[in-house]
Design an enzyme around this catalytic site. Structure first.
Site, PDB file in Angstrom:
ATOM      1  NE  ARG A  22       6.660  76.511  18.089  1.00  0.00           N
ATOM      2  CZ  ARG A  22       6.553  77.511  18.964  1.00  0.00           C
ATOM      3  NH1 ARG A  22       5.625  77.485  19.907  1.00  0.00           N
ATOM      4  NH2 ARG A  22       7.375  78.538  18.907  1.00  0.00           N
ATOM      5  CB  CYS A 187      -2.260  79.573  20.850  1.00  0.00           C
ATOM      6  SG  CYS A 187      -0.517  79.200  20.554  1.00  0.00           S
ATOM      7  NE  ARG A 251      -2.214  77.311  16.596  1.00  0.00           N
ATOM      8  CZ  ARG A 251      -0.980  76.963  16.965  1.00  0.00           C
ATOM      9  NH1 ARG A 251      -0.697  75.696  17.200  1.00  0.00           N
ATOM     10  NH2 ARG A 251      -0.027  77.861  17.084  1.00  0.00           N
ATOM     11  CG  ASP A 254       2.341  76.475  28.404  1.00  0.00           C
ATOM     12  OD1 ASP A 254       2.150  75.748  29.394  1.00  0.00           O
ATOM     13  OD2 ASP A 254       3.312  77.245  28.318  1.00  0.00           O
ATOM     14  CG  ASN A 262      -4.547  81.499  26.695  1.00  0.00           C
ATOM     15  OD1 ASN A 262      -3.938  80.429  26.707  1.00  0.00           O
ATOM     16  ND2 ASN A 262      -4.037  82.583  26.120  1.00  0.00           N
ATOM     17  CG  HIS A 292       0.438  70.875  25.334  1.00  0.00           C
ATOM     18  ND1 HIS A 292      -0.186  71.301  24.183  1.00  0.00           N
ATOM     19  CD2 HIS A 292       1.346  71.840  25.647  1.00  0.00           C
ATOM     20  CE1 HIS A 292       0.332  72.458  23.803  1.00  0.00           C
ATOM     21  NE2 HIS A 292       1.265  72.815  24.692  1.00  0.00           N
TER      22      HIS A 292
END
Length: 358
Positions: A22, A187, A251, A254, A262, A292
Site C-alpha cells: 500500500r 481486515c 487477512r 498489524d 482484534n 506482520h
C-alpha cells in the site's frame, strides 16, 4: 496471553521482510499464518504486557454493530483509531475546487458538526456523489448490517436461537462488489459461530456455580438422576445448553497494534452473541493470514517481549440481552472489567497510508 508473545517472537525469528503493498506505508516483516486460541471460561483475553484501550475496543465494536460508517460517533467519544482512514478517504473524494482541510481541521469540523447526518458538512465528490465529512464508505458496519440488503447480525442471532447446530452462522465482510466504495476493505473479514453442547454434569456445575453452592451441596444435586433427567431439570431452570465458539479469519494483521484490539473485540462479540442466545462463551480462535510487524514497531515489540504477563482479567456484561434491539442499546458502561493488571502503555504509530498536508 503467552500465545500472543509467542506469535510476536515467531515473527521476529522467522518473519520475512516485504514491501507493504500500500502507498505511504513502511515495510513489514511477517509470516503467512498465525493462530491464537482463547478459552473465555479461563479469562478475558485483554493483553497485560501493555495497557490496553478497552473503551476504544468496545466503542468501535458497538459502532460496527450499529451499522454506522461515519467516524462522528467515535470522534465524539474521543476514540480516534479510524481518523487516519477517514481523512485519507476524504482527500480521495475532495474536489479540486475545494482547498482540503488539514487532518486537524478535518477532525475539528467533525467534532463541531451536528450528529444528525443530514446536517453534517458535505460536498459533491469528484465522482459526483454526496460525501459527508467523516464517511468511510461501505466498511464493516455497512457489511455487517446491510450486505446486499442482508442484516447479517440479525440473521446470526435468529439462527442461533432457531437452529443452533446450523453451520451457516457466518458474518462475512469480504464483499468485492463494494470495494470501490470502501475506505479500506475489511481486515477481519470472516467470523463463524459454532455451538458445542454442554454435558449434563457441566450444566449442573454451572448451576451450582451461579447459585453459590458449596461442594457438599453440589454433589447432593440430583444424585440419582440420569443425564436425560438432568438436562430436563436444567432446561426448566434456564441453564444454557451450549458453549458458543468462534473462529475469526483476518487477512492482514498489524500484529503489534491491531491484533491485540482484534482478539479482544472478537471475544466481546462472542460474549454478546452467547448472552443473547442464552449460551456460554467458549473458545475464540483468531486466525491470521499475512501476520506482520511494521519494521518501525520492532523496538516496541522487543520492549513488550521483555515483560511477564499478569493473570487475565474477567469481563462482565451487566445488561440483560434477549434481542438485537437490546444489543443496539449497549453502552460502554454496561461492561465491567474485573481484576485487570497491566504493564504501562507502549506507544507506536498507527499507519493508515496518508501523507500529512499543511
Amino acid at each position: 496471553m503467552k500465545q500472543y508473545l509467542d506469535l510476536l517472537q515467531n515473527i521476529i525469528n522467522y518473519g520475512v521482510e516485504k514491501e507493504s503493498g500500500r502507498a505511504n506505508m513502511p515495510n513489514t516483516i511477517g509470516i503467512s499464518k498465525g493462530e491464537i486460541k482463547m478459552n473465555l471460561q479461563e479469562g478475558f483475553p485483554l493483553l497485560t504486557t501493555k495497557k490496553m484501550f478497552l473503551r476504544g475496543i468496545i466503542e468501535e465494536l458497538l459502532w460496527f454493530l450499529a451499522g454506522d460508517t461515519n467516524i462522528k460517533r467515535l470522534v465524539d467519544k474521543d476514540v480516534n483509531i479510524w481518523n487516519g482512514d477517514a481523512y485519507r478517504w476524504y482527500l480521495k473524494h475532495c474536489p479540486d475546487s475545494i482547498k482540503p482541510f488539514t487532518i486537524e481541521e478535518f477532525i475539528d469540523a467533525i467534532k463541531n458538526a451536528s450528529f444528525d447526518i443530514k446536517n453534517r458538512v458535505w460536498f459533491t465528490s469528484k465522482e459526483g456523489v454526496v460525501y459527508h465529512l467523516g464517511d468511510l464508505g461501505k466498511v464493516y458496519g455497512y457489511q455487517w448490517r446491510n450486505q446486499n440488503g442482508v442484516d447479517q447480525i440479525k440473521e446470526i442471532i435468529d439462527g442461533l436461537k432457531s437452529n443452533p447446530y446450523s453451520r451457516y452462522h457466518i458474518l462475512d465482510g469480504w464483499n468485492k462488489a463494494d470495494f470501490k466504495d470502501m475506505a479500506l476493505p475489511p481486515c477481519h473479514l470472516l467470523y463463524q459461530f459454532i455451538v458445542r453442547p454442554l454435558a449434563a454434569i457441566e450444566r449442573e456445575d454451572y448451576y451450582a456455580k451461579i447459585h453459590g453452592f458449596t461442594e457438599e451441596q453440589r454433589w447432593e444435586m440430583n444424585p440419582n438422576a440420569t443425564d436425560e433427567d438432568v438436562h430436563k431439570i436444567m432446561d426448566e431452570a434456564g441453564i444454557p445448553r451450549f458453549y458458543l465458539d468462534l473462529n475469526m479469519y483476518q487477512r492482514s494483521c498489524d500484529t503489534f497494534l491491531g491484533v491485540p484490539f482484534n482478539i479482544a473485540s472478537m471475544s466481546i462479540l462472542l460474549m454478546i452473541f452467547a448472552k443473547v442466545a442464552n449460551m456460554l462463551p467458549g473458545v475464540a480462535t483468531w486466525i491470521g493470514g499475512d501476520t506482520h510487524l511494521y519494521v518501525n514497531h520492532i523496538p516496541m515489540v522487543m520492549e513488550q517481549l521483555g515483560r511477564e504477563p499478569f493473570p487475565l482479567p474477567t469481563l462482565k456484561i451487566n445488561k440483560e440481552l434477549n434481542s438485537l434491539e437490546d444489543i443496539l442499546t449497549l453502552t460502554f458502561e454496561d461492561f465491567e472489567l474485573i481484576g485487570y493488571q497491566s504493564h504501562p502503555t507502549i506507544k507506536a504509530e498507527l499507519f493508515t497510508g496518508f501523507k500529512k498536508i499543511s
